[in-house]
Motif scaffolding. Structure first.
Motif, mmCIF file in Angstrom:
data_model
loop_
_atom_site.group_PDB
_atom_site.id
_atom_site.type_symbol
_atom_site.label_atom_id
_atom_site.label_comp_id
_atom_site.label_asym_id
_atom_site.label_seq_id
_atom_site.Cartn_x
_atom_site.Cartn_y
_atom_site.Cartn_z
ATOM 1 N N ALA A 237 0.833 -1.210 0.000
ATOM 2 C CA ALA A 237 0.000 0.000 0.000
ATOM 3 C C ALA A 237 0.862 1.253 0.000
ATOM 4 N N GLU A 238 1.988 1.208 0.700
ATOM 5 C CA GLU A 238 2.889 2.362 0.708
ATOM 6 C C GLU A 238 3.431 2.661 -0.683
ATOM 7 N N LEU A 239 3.452 1.638 -1.533
ATOM 8 C CA LEU A 239 3.902 1.811 -2.917
ATOM 9 C C LEU A 239 2.730 2.071 -3.857
ATOM 10 N N GLY A 240 1.554 2.236 -3.277
ATOM 11 C CA GLY A 240 0.373 2.511 -4.087
ATOM 12 C C GLY A 240 -0.267 1.289 -4.700
ATOM 13 N N VAL A 241 0.071 0.113 -4.204
ATOM 14 C CA VAL A 241 -0.478 -1.137 -4.744
ATOM 15 C C VAL A 241 -1.530 -1.679 -3.786
ATOM 16 N N THR A 242 -2.760 -1.707 -4.215
ATOM 17 C CA THR A 242 -3.855 -2.216 -3.377
ATOM 18 C C THR A 242 -4.716 -3.243 -4.097
ATOM 19 N N ASP A 243 -4.312 -3.611 -5.296
ATOM 20 C CA ASP A 243 -5.081 -4.576 -6.085
ATOM 21 C C ASP A 243 -4.110 -5.380 -6.939
ATOM 22 N N GLY A 244 -4.627 -6.432 -7.559
ATOM 23 C CA GLY A 244 -3.786 -7.242 -8.429
ATOM 24 C C GLY A 244 -3.159 -8.409 -7.693
ATOM 25 N N PRO A 245 -2.122 -9.018 -8.270
ATOM 26 C CA PRO A 245 -1.511 -10.219 -7.687
ATOM 27 C C PRO A 245 -0.992 -9.989 -6.271
ATOM 28 N N LEU A 246 -1.157 -10.986 -5.423
ATOM 29 C CA LEU A 246 -0.647 -10.900 -4.056
ATOM 30 C C LEU A 246 0.861 -11.116 -4.012
ATOM 31 N N LEU A 247 1.322 -12.179 -4.664
ATOM 32 C CA LEU A 247 2.750 -12.509 -4.681
ATOM 33 C C LEU A 247 3.355 -12.000 -5.987
ATOM 34 N N ARG A 248 4.233 -11.018 -5.875
ATOM 35 C CA ARG A 248 4.748 -10.344 -7.057
ATOM 36 C C ARG A 248 6.250 -10.533 -7.198
ATOM 37 N N HIS A 249 6.702 -10.369 -8.436
ATOM 38 C CA HIS A 249 8.132 -10.416 -8.699
ATOM 39 C C HIS A 249 8.812 -9.202 -8.068
ATOM 40 N N ILE A 250 9.998 -9.437 -7.554
ATOM 41 C CA ILE A 250 10.851 -8.369 -7.041
ATOM 42 C C ILE A 250 12.211 -8.551 -7.689
ATOM 43 N N ASN A 251 12.714 -7.508 -8.341
ATOM 44 C CA ASN A 251 13.968 -7.671 -9.083
ATOM 45 C C ASN A 251 15.171 -7.711 -8.140
ATOM 46 N N ARG A 252 16.337 -7.932 -8.710
ATOM 47 C CA ARG A 252 17.538 -8.076 -7.885
ATOM 48 C C ARG A 252 17.885 -6.809 -7.139
ATOM 49 N N GLY A 253 17.388 -5.701 -7.632
ATOM 50 C CA GLY A 253 17.612 -4.441 -6.935
ATOM 51 C C GLY A 253 16.624 -4.188 -5.812
ATOM 52 N N GLY A 254 15.713 -5.148 -5.601
ATOM 53 C CA GLY A 254 14.738 -5.012 -4.526
ATOM 54 C C GLY A 254 13.518 -4.211 -4.898
ATOM 55 N N ARG A 255 13.347 -3.947 -6.193
ATOM 56 C CA ARG A 255 12.202 -3.166 -6.644
ATOM 57 C C ARG A 255 11.032 -4.069 -7.029
ATOM 58 N N LEU A 256 9.851 -3.617 -6.653
ATOM 59 C CA LEU A 256 8.632 -4.373 -6.949
ATOM 60 C C LEU A 256 8.331 -4.342 -8.433
ATOM 61 N N GLN A 257 7.956 -5.507 -8.994
ATOM 62 C CA GLN A 257 7.577 -5.610 -10.394
ATOM 63 C C GLN A 257 6.063 -5.821 -10.489
ATOM 64 N N GLY A 258 5.517 -5.590 -11.648
ATOM 65 C CA GLY A 258 4.079 -5.624 -11.797
ATOM 66 C C GLY A 258 3.467 -7.012 -11.878
ATOM 67 N N GLY A 259 4.193 -7.966 -12.419
ATOM 68 C CA GLY A 259 3.616 -9.278 -12.679
ATOM 69 C C GLY A 259 3.559 -10.188 -11.473
ATOM 70 N N SER A 260 2.659 -11.150 -11.542
ATOM 71 C CA SER A 260 2.544 -12.166 -10.501
ATOM 72 C C SER A 260 3.671 -13.184 -10.616
ATOM 73 N N MET A 261 4.089 -13.728 -9.492
ATOM 74 C CA MET A 261 5.021 -14.852 -9.521
ATOM 75 C C MET A 261 4.344 -16.040 -10.193
ATOM 76 N N SER A 262 5.084 -16.800 -10.936
ATOM 77 C CA SER A 262 4.571 -18.031 -11.527
ATOM 78 C C SER A 262 4.726 -19.167 -10.523
ATOM 79 N N GLY A 263 4.082 -20.291 -10.815
ATOM 80 C CA GLY A 263 4.263 -21.457 -9.968
ATOM 81 C C GLY A 263 5.715 -21.889 -9.912
ATOM 82 N N ARG A 264 6.396 -21.771 -11.037
ATOM 83 C CA ARG A 264 7.820 -22.133 -11.069
ATOM 84 C C ARG A 264 8.631 -21.196 -10.190
ATOM 85 N N ALA A 265 8.313 -19.897 -10.216
ATOM 86 C CA ALA A 265 9.035 -18.930 -9.388
ATOM 87 C C ALA A 265 8.801 -19.206 -7.904
ATOM 88 N N VAL A 266 7.574 -19.592 -7.550
ATOM 89 C CA VAL A 266 7.280 -19.955 -6.166
ATOM 90 C C VAL A 266 8.157 -21.126 -5.744
#
Length: 341
Positions: A237-266
């Motif tokens: 919420a602090e990043l303005g995200v209140t909807d969409g995928p719960l588990l999201r990709h986070i890049n190596r720099g620690g930044r939140l990405q828009g897409g949902s994690m895949s089953g393989r990523a989990v």
């Protein structure tokens, strides 16, 4: 697999969902119809069957045999080829299922006959047993390894907060990795007693009726589902995200990405966290271990099997859930316990 309305043409059969039937008007379907038929098949199943069919057709080409329709002898020889490669019996079973599925979708129901192929597979199982080879099972992530993996996360980072949600919900929901990957933020509701998590559809819910999973509050601050999920949602919420995928990709720099994690990523995150936690046999841990850990701990508390099965979305007669319970019972109800050896 998908409806028999969509047979797989030989020249493109490696893609089970991208083919048309005969040109006759009654056999034509629209792109929208094909899309829905394709999406009715679990993505993992479709991908696995496509890989198996591609491998079979490649072998047939090299062996000078016809893949469609294939003879019983061709299937038996292919199974023998896989046995020579020491493929796991479960992998060979999947190959047989994929080959038969493509045949059915091409108007060859019941072909090829599997009797000879299954005999070869039976001998392969016996050979592996004699060689001391057993199916490698992912260890259940019970409370001890779960807490060790949680301790290996950094709650001061986005990745650490997300990974805690992944671990705790995977365990508490007895969740499949595909279910975790599909969760949306609105699917999680806070109540006085804990959490209610909506699983919109799952492997055993092909009609997408959905299921609400209730998760009580926990007693440990680092693994309490309410605290863990709340901390993650507050960070989003602090990043303005209140909807969409719960588990999201986070890049190596620690930044939140828009897409949902895949089953393989989990699955990859669970493996990485097991390694980071220094667990014995860390290389064996998978996301399925989270699904297995919940029923294992519940069985230790003597929770009825029917309750475990309902919570984990298994059939009450599922051999899988009974396997988890038996793994506990063989120690707690062991006839040698207390004898005084």
């Amino acid at each position: 697999m998908s409806s028999d309305l969509v047979p797989a043409a030989p020249e493109t059969a490696s893609k089970l969902d991208a083919v048309l039937g005969p040109a006759a008007p009654d056999n034509r379907i629209s792109d929208a119809t094909r899309d829905r038929i394709t999406r009715s098949v679990p993505e993992n199943t479709r991908a696995a069957y496509e890989r198996q069919w591609a491998a079979f057709t490649s072998w047939c080409q090299a062996a000078g045999r016809g893949p469609l329709p294939a003879t019983a002898e061709t299937l038996a020889e292919y199974v023998n080829h896989l046995a020579d490669l020491d493929r796991a019996p479960s992998t060979i079973e999947q190959a047989i299922a994929a080959i038969r599925t493509v045949h059915r979708h091409n108007g060859h129901p019941g072909q090829p006959d599997t009797a000879a192929a299954l005999s070869v597979l039976k001998a392969h199982r016996q050979d592996r047993a004699q060689a001391g080879k057993r199916k490698r099972k992912a260890p259940p992530v019970t409370l001890a390894p779960l807490r060790a993996m949680i301790d290996a996360t950094d709650p001061a980072t986005l990745a650490g907060l997300r990974d805690r949600v992944l671990l705790v919900l995977g365990f508490a929901m007895m969740a499949r990795r595909s279910e975790l990957a599909s969760l949306q933020i609105p699917d999680v509701t806070f109540t006085e007693d804990g959490l209610v998590v909506l699983v919109r559809s799952s492997k055993t819910d092909q009609n997408a009726a959905g299921a609400e999973i209730t998760i009580p509050r926990g007693s440990h601050p680092d693994s309490d589902p309410v605290r863990v999920v709340r901390a993650w949602l507050d960070a989003l919420a602090e990043l303005g995200v209140t909807d969409g995928p719960l588990l999201r990709h986070i890049n190596r720099g620690g930044r939140l990405q828009g897409g949902s994690m895949s089953g393989r990523a989990v699955n990859e995150r669970v493996k990485a966290l097991a390694k980071a936690a220094g667990l014995d046999g860390a290389e064996l841990y998978t996301a399925h271990g989270l699904r297995a850990g919940g029923p294992t701990e519940a069985a230790k508390k003597k929770v009825p099997v029917a309750f475990i099965a309902a919570h984990g979305r298994w059939s009450p007669l599922s051999p899988q859930v009974h396997e988890y319970v038996r793994a506990v019972d063989r120690w707690e109800d062991n006839p040698m316990r207390g004898i005084g050896l």
